[in-house]
Design an enzyme around this catalytic site. Sequence first.
Site, mmCIF file in Angstrom:
data_model
loop_
_atom_site.group_PDB
_atom_site.id
_atom_site.type_symbol
_atom_site.label_atom_id
_atom_site.label_comp_id
_atom_site.label_asym_id
_atom_site.label_seq_id
_atom_site.Cartn_x
_atom_site.Cartn_y
_atom_site.Cartn_z
ATOM 1 N N GLU A 1 -10.418 3.673 3.564
ATOM 2 C CA GLU A 1 -9.530 4.490 2.735
ATOM 3 C C GLU A 1 -9.859 4.194 1.283
ATOM 4 O O GLU A 1 -9.808 3.040 0.845
ATOM 5 C CB GLU A 1 -8.052 4.187 3.028
ATOM 6 C CG GLU A 1 -7.616 4.690 4.399
ATOM 7 C CD GLU A 1 -6.115 4.647 4.634
ATOM 8 O OE1 GLU A 1 -5.407 3.901 3.921
ATOM 9 O OE2 GLU A 1 -5.637 5.367 5.539
ATOM 10 N N GLN B 1 -3.481 2.014 14.832
ATOM 11 C CA GLN B 1 -2.449 2.581 13.951
ATOM 12 C C GLN B 1 -1.640 3.671 14.666
ATOM 13 O O GLN B 1 -0.419 3.708 14.568
ATOM 14 C CB GLN B 1 -3.131 3.162 12.701
ATOM 15 C CG GLN B 1 -2.175 3.694 11.646
ATOM 16 C CD GLN B 1 -2.893 4.376 10.484
ATOM 17 O OE1 GLN B 1 -4.116 4.381 10.396
ATOM 18 N NE2 GLN B 1 -2.122 4.967 9.592
ATOM 19 N N ARG C 1 -7.757 3.345 13.378
ATOM 20 C CA ARG C 1 -6.912 4.508 13.639
ATOM 21 C C ARG C 1 -6.262 4.510 15.007
ATOM 22 O O ARG C 1 -5.163 5.051 15.161
ATOM 23 C CB ARG C 1 -7.719 5.796 13.446
ATOM 24 C CG ARG C 1 -8.272 5.990 12.033
ATOM 25 C CD ARG C 1 -7.169 5.976 10.989
ATOM 26 N NE ARG C 1 -7.704 6.281 9.658
ATOM 27 C CZ ARG C 1 -7.015 6.135 8.541
ATOM 28 N NH1 ARG C 1 -5.758 5.679 8.570
ATOM 29 N NH2 ARG C 1 -7.558 6.423 7.374
ATOM 30 N N THR D 1 -8.577 -5.865 3.731
ATOM 31 C CA THR D 1 -8.459 -4.919 2.623
ATOM 32 C C THR D 1 -9.391 -5.447 1.537
ATOM 33 O O THR D 1 -9.281 -6.608 1.155
ATOM 34 C CB THR D 1 -7.014 -4.885 2.072
ATOM 35 O OG1 THR D 1 -6.113 -4.631 3.148
ATOM 36 C CG2 THR D 1 -6.852 -3.819 0.996
ATOM 37 N N LYS E 1 -3.943 -2.104 9.898
ATOM 38 C CA LYS E 1 -4.281 -2.232 8.478
ATOM 39 C C LYS E 1 -4.500 -3.677 8.044
ATOM 40 O O LYS E 1 -5.033 -3.922 6.965
ATOM 41 C CB LYS E 1 -3.133 -1.676 7.626
ATOM 42 C CG LYS E 1 -2.776 -0.235 7.912
ATOM 43 C CD LYS E 1 -3.777 0.697 7.272
ATOM 44 C CE LYS E 1 -3.290 2.126 7.289
ATOM 45 N NZ LYS E 1 -4.122 2.964 6.434
ATOM 46 N N GLU F 1 -9.453 12.240 7.728
ATOM 47 C CA GLU F 1 -9.308 13.588 7.183
ATOM 48 C C GLU F 1 -10.632 14.343 7.171
ATOM 49 O O GLU F 1 -10.690 15.523 7.504
ATOM 50 C CB GLU F 1 -8.783 13.517 5.738
ATOM 51 C CG GLU F 1 -7.322 13.173 5.595
ATOM 52 C CD GLU F 1 -6.971 12.876 4.143
ATOM 53 O OE1 GLU F 1 -6.977 11.690 3.769
ATOM 54 O OE2 GLU F 1 -6.728 13.828 3.384
ATOM 55 N N ASP G 1 0.840 -1.185 0.000
ATOM 56 C CA ASP G 1 0.000 0.000 0.000
ATOM 57 C C ASP G 1 0.879 1.240 0.000
ATOM 58 O O ASP G 1 1.799 1.356 0.802
ATOM 59 C CB ASP G 1 -0.925 0.005 1.220
ATOM 60 C CG ASP G 1 -1.983 1.093 1.113
ATOM 61 O OD1 ASP G 1 -2.342 1.475 -0.019
ATOM 62 O OD2 ASP G 1 -2.453 1.568 2.164
ATOM 63 N N HIS H 1 -3.309 13.894 0.776
ATOM 64 C CA HIS H 1 -3.525 12.987 1.915
ATOM 65 C C HIS H 1 -2.325 13.013 2.862
ATOM 66 O O HIS H 1 -2.483 13.147 4.076
ATOM 67 C CB HIS H 1 -3.769 11.570 1.397
ATOM 68 C CG HIS H 1 -3.840 10.537 2.478
ATOM 69 N ND1 HIS H 1 -4.870 10.490 3.400
ATOM 70 C CD2 HIS H 1 -2.995 9.520 2.815
ATOM 71 C CE1 HIS H 1 -4.666 9.478 4.243
ATOM 72 N NE2 HIS H 1 -3.533 8.882 3.913
ATOM 73 N N ASP I 1 -8.835 0.221 1.820
ATOM 74 C CA ASP I 1 -7.824 -0.173 2.805
ATOM 75 C C ASP I 1 -8.358 0.195 4.195
ATOM 76 O O ASP I 1 -8.013 1.221 4.765
ATOM 77 C CB ASP I 1 -6.514 0.564 2.492
ATOM 78 C CG ASP I 1 -5.449 0.310 3.542
ATOM 79 O OD1 ASP I 1 -5.419 -0.801 4.094
ATOM 80 O OD2 ASP I 1 -4.663 1.237 3.829
ATOM 81 N N GLU J 1 -9.033 4.005 -2.420
ATOM 82 C CA GLU J 1 -7.776 3.881 -3.159
ATOM 83 C C GLU J 1 -8.021 3.181 -4.493
ATOM 84 O O GLU J 1 -9.054 2.545 -4.709
ATOM 85 C CB GLU J 1 -6.769 3.043 -2.350
ATOM 86 C CG GLU J 1 -6.571 3.560 -0.922
ATOM 87 C CD GLU J 1 -5.382 2.948 -0.186
ATOM 88 O OE1 GLU J 1 -4.612 2.189 -0.822
ATOM 89 O OE2 GLU J 1 -5.241 3.233 1.011
HETATM 90 MN MN MN Z 1 -3.975 2.945 2.696
#
Ligand code: MN
Length: 424
Positions: free
Chosen positions: A202, A243, A240, A260, A256, A367, A128, A135, A236, A204
């Site tokens: 996420e 993480q 948080r 996925t 993570k 975000e 990834d 971002h 993904d 992507e």
């Molecule tokens: Mn990601």
Amino acid sequence: MADAPAGSWVPGADGSGFGIENLPYGVVRHRGGRPVPAIRIGAFALDLAAVASAGLLPIPGLEPGVFAEPALNAFLGLGPRIWSDTRRRLQALLAKGSSELDPIAVPALLPLEEVRTVLPVNIGNYVDGYASIEHATNVGRLFRPEGDPLTPNWRHVPIAYHGRARTVVPSGTPVRRPWGQRPPAQPGAAPSFEPERRLDFELELGFVTAAGPSLGEPIPVRRAAEHIFGVVLVNDWSAREIQRWESQPLGPYLGKSFATSISPWIVPLEALAPVRVPGVPQRPEPLPYLRLEDPWALDIDLEATITPEASGVATRVTRTNSRGLYWSAPQQLAHATSGGATIGPGDLFASGTISGTEAGSYGCLLERSRAGREPIPLDDGGSRTFLEDGDTVTIRGYGEAARISLGELTGRVAPAGTWSGFHE
Ligand code: MN
């Protein structure tokens, strides 16, 4: 494609986003049967095992057994010449006016309601990236409010981490809220172990690879296209709190690795030719092994919605486009192999979260909600800072005024399990 036939005889295919100019590849099970490679045309899956065994794919180098496999890895290993020949042949079979593929003699055209899509490839490796400068800047500001939001390496290195290939799941797979370590409330206190409170998605894009050179031989950036088969949507999923606590000093791990999700249909690079545009200027100029003048940004509109289970009302929480990504797929691949690492058919490289410049274009809730400080209103009257149990996240992508669809990627958040392992 400039040379694609003008339309298809398959009912509803023209103008659906899955017309003859797209023809993405996947793997389907028809009425619980064994998984077979297929392409999508309109609201149908064309069973390639059936087409090949009827002798309708006489392509030099394409052994009939390739489409008898339950995944696309063998086909991806054949390389661009055979992909291209196969695509042209399939376009000819499906073109308006062609009667070679007799649906009665060869019952290969399966309505999508009768099939279940599964993982299109056995994913050997998953990487990834962190290719969106917006971002990386937003996250840098949230996590390191003092100082430069971009680390000094960011404009030189296409930053990435190795993810967990075994937990890449197909669209539609429920994603269970993970348990994990929550950082201490104040410095010096102990962390706790509990269901993740800040579960995120996420948005992507990912590319799926062909075979690579042998161990120790890098892929030059200008030859990367020969090793890229096509593109999928990627979610993904990110925990948080886990993480935030684990990522220093070695990077993401359990935050993570629990799941996925990828979309069912891999859109081949050839179908994406009309949406390839020049990328954003790179300053300072990258090192020579990453320098590429070709137009490699993908002008693909992307959106994510959240649908709470109780209301069933979808709210679009993000609308963005991948053309603004700072690092391109060839640069990611050239960098990944620059030290001699190998790739194989069916490796997955994701872009990293795709964010634009305004709040409505941010590709994750971290975000969008400014790390939980600003709730996002939902159309059913509720709001979210992070995902709740029962929420379904849906990601969609389409290019060239919706002529090329990447389809849909969904996943619903399932409640955390009753975790009793630590009592034993
Ligand atoms: Mn990601």
